[in-house]
Design an enzyme around this catalytic site. Structure first.
Site, PDB file in Angstrom:
ATOM      1  N   ASP A  99       6.625  14.969 -15.081  1.00  0.00           N
ATOM      2  CA  ASP A  99       6.936  13.678 -15.684  1.00  0.00           C
ATOM      3  C   ASP A  99       5.901  13.196 -16.696  1.00  0.00           C
ATOM      4  OD1 ASP A  99       5.101  13.331 -13.637  1.00  0.00           O
ATOM      5  OD2 ASP A  99       6.281  11.876 -12.506  1.00  0.00           O
ATOM      6  N   SER A 137      -3.140  13.820 -15.002  1.00  0.00           N
ATOM      7  CA  SER A 137      -1.954  12.976 -14.858  1.00  0.00           C
ATOM      8  C   SER A 137      -2.270  11.672 -14.143  1.00  0.00           C
ATOM      9  CB  SER A 137      -0.857  13.715 -14.103  1.00  0.00           C
ATOM     10  OG  SER A 137      -0.404  14.823 -14.837  1.00  0.00           O
ATOM     11  N   HIS A 185       7.671 -23.455  23.696  1.00  0.00           N
ATOM     12  CA  HIS A 185       8.320 -22.544  24.650  1.00  0.00           C
ATOM     13  C   HIS A 185       9.810 -22.859  24.764  1.00  0.00           C
ATOM     14  CE1 HIS A 185       4.266 -21.321  25.833  1.00  0.00           C
ATOM     15  NE2 HIS A 185       3.988 -22.613  25.897  1.00  0.00           N
ATOM     16  N   SER A 310      33.235 -18.154   9.141  1.00  0.00           N
ATOM     17  CA  SER A 310      33.691 -17.157  10.097  1.00  0.00           C
ATOM     18  C   SER A 310      35.088 -16.685   9.711  1.00  0.00           C
ATOM     19  CB  SER A 310      33.714 -17.751  11.505  1.00  0.00           C
ATOM     20  OG  SER A 310      34.379 -16.883  12.400  1.00  0.00           O
ATOM     21  N   LYS A 316      33.249 -22.991  11.647  1.00  0.00           N
ATOM     22  CA  LYS A 316      31.851 -22.567  11.501  1.00  0.00           C
ATOM     23  C   LYS A 316      31.435 -22.412  10.049  1.00  0.00           C
ATOM     24  CE  LYS A 316      31.356 -18.790  13.847  1.00  0.00           C
ATOM     25  NZ  LYS A 316      30.446 -17.723  14.316  1.00  0.00           N
ATOM     26  N   THR A 356       5.504  10.196  -4.252  1.00  0.00           N
ATOM     27  CA  THR A 356       6.828   9.718  -3.829  1.00  0.00           C
ATOM     28  C   THR A 356       6.743   8.363  -3.144  1.00  0.00           C
ATOM     29  OG1 THR A 356       8.851  10.376  -2.691  1.00  0.00           O
ATOM     30  CG2 THR A 356       6.785  10.868  -1.573  1.00  0.00           C
TER      31      THR A 356
END
Length: 477
Positions: A99, A137, A185, A310, A316, A356
């Site tokens: 490339d 490169s 919680h 929905s 909904k 890659t």
């Protein structure tokens, strides 16, 4: 058996991934920076600027000094790199199977054509051997990635992320005084305000944005193993470190003086970790807002969501923006984590695992950008239901147990008698049970509190027990 049409053979090509298909519109701005074509344009830019740099600083004996017109011609090669040039470069690469080498040959073709534009006497006709001189490169690649990632972050991702946080901050200010039941919680806890809770998330996101804004983008151009070996043996007596540094900094990057064949990619790992952390805080926002929607604290405007809701339950309006954001943030983080973990390692002086891997940078940012877009659209489609929050607060008078026991403790410290065991007394009243206004006030009335404290607590309601939450939102400013 009937033979089906092969989608792989259709033109224009069918996208394999959702970012180039279904979600193309939301992430298209990244294509100008993090696509393969953008990488090749950046490579071409680096090769052109290296050629200009060497001929402008007199470091190569016999090299011509380029005229302004010749420099403009070279830079125009980069500026006009478009569809035809992308095709031509692909054809060259099909022959070279490399490339970066294809970029070199592409540029040399343009040098050969310079006389058609600048006349037969142009010096560009004779500078072909300066193209890519002293470079491996990775000298070209590391600078190209630094340029493309820098511009993608600065011109696309950061503006979108900043816009989201600004939207959230404005929403926090607008709702600074809207009382809301907290849930620790998942259970009823000391009240807060909606604005303060949104401000917490905006503050967290802004901290991560400041880290991203402060990112350094490093680069090097020092040869096959980072020793300037080819440079010094070919043209001794030149301060090649100074030449390299001025070149890298001239591109708007930070010079890395010590590398192997590759620039170490540590800056990339740092940046991607910060972006991933932003993603995770944003994921927290998405799940919290989703929960507030389920509690009825937010109502979704159907038109803003742009969907039916929905397929079978017409009542909904699904919180799809926030759910899609969650999924895309998770994908983005997975890729960014992989990039951060793998790019910092290269065997000895070089291996190609980064080659890659780095091609997925655009995908990682794409999913983050898509999530940002989803959250912004989702927030814009919400209406605050203060009445629903008020009902929730009024159904949980037991949360005032903290206020009562804390006042009793303060009185005990001050020497007031009869204030012993406040926690245990409140626990007996409130733990595991709902307490209404009458029950709480009857309890307070029987504690033997001083008149001023009793009056203060008797007047207290869950909606009024938010401390200085509203004032805390000012920290966003």
């Amino acid at each position: 058996m009937t033979t089906r049409i092969s989608f792989a053979d259709l033109e224009p090509p069918i996208a394999l991934g959702p970012l180039d298909g279904r979600y193309r519109a939301a992430v298209a701005p990244l294509v100008d920076h993090l696509s393969e074509a953008a990488l090749n344009r950046a490579r071409l830019q680096v090769e052109v600027e290296w050629l200009i740099h060497l001929t402008s600083h007199g470091v190569l004996p016999g090299a011509p000094t380029l005229s302004d017109a010749e420099v403009a011609y070279l830079r125009d090669v980069v500026a006009t790199f478009g569809a035809a040039e992308i095709t031509e470069l692909a054809e060259i690469e099909a022959e070279t199977r490399h490339d970066v080498k294809a970029i070199e040959y592409f540029l040399k073709r343009r040098l050969a054509r310079a006389a058609e534009v600048l006349g037969e006497g142009t010096a560009l006709s004779g500078v072909g051997e300066i193209v890519h001189i002293f470079c491996t490169s990775e000298d070209i690649n590391n600078l190209s990635y630094a340029l493309t990632v820098r511009d993608a972050v600065g011109q696309v991702w950061l503006p979108a992320a900043t816009g989201l946080v600004d939207d959230l901050a404005a929403m926090a200010r607008a709702n600074a005084e809207v009382p809301m039941l907290s849930r620790t919680h998942g259970q009823a806890a000391t009240p807060t305000t909606l604005g303060k809770e949104l401000a917490v998330l905006a503050h967290r996101l802004r901290r991560q944005l400041r880290r991203v804004e402060g990112a350094q983008f490093l680069g090097k151009i020092n040869g096959a193993t980072g020793t300037y070996g080819a440079h010094t043996i070919s043209v001794p007596g030149v301060d090649w470190e100074a030449v390299a540094r001025s070149f890298v900094e001239g591109l708007g990057l930070t010079w890395n003086p010590l590398t192997t064949q590759i620039e170490s990619h540590d800056w990339q790992a740092e940046l991607y970790a910060d972006v991933a952390r932003f993603n995770r805080v944003l994921h927290n926002l998405a799940t919290d807002v989703w929960t507030y929607i389920s509690l009825g604290y937010f109502a979704q405007r159907l038109s803003a969501q742009g969907s039916t809701g929905s397929s079978t339950m017409p009542h909904k309006v699904n919180p799809i923006r926030f759910e899609n954001a969650e999924a895309n943030l998770e994908i983005s983080c997975a890729l960014l984590d992989t990039l951060s973990a793998t790019l910092v390692t290269s065997r000895l002086q070089r291996d190609l695992t980064d080659s890659t891997t780095q091609r997925n940078i655009g995908v990682a940012f794409g999913h983050s950008l898509l999530a940002i877009d989803n959250v912004r659209r989702g927030l814009a489609g919400l209406d605050v239901d203060a009445a629903a929050m008020e009902r929730d607060l009024d159904g949980n008078w037991e949360v005032l147990g903290e206020a009562v026991q804390s006042a009793m403790r303060a009185l005990q410290v001050a020497g007031v008698e009869g204030m012993a065991d406040p926690y245990e007394r409140l626990k007996e009243l409130t733990r595991g049970r709902r307490v209404d206004a009458e029950g709480m006030r009857t309890f307070i009335a029987g504690l033997g509190l001083p008149d001023d404290v009793r009056a203060r607590l008797m007047a207290l309601t869950p909606a009024g027990y938010t401390g200085i939450a509203a004032r805390l939102v000012r920290h966003l400013d």
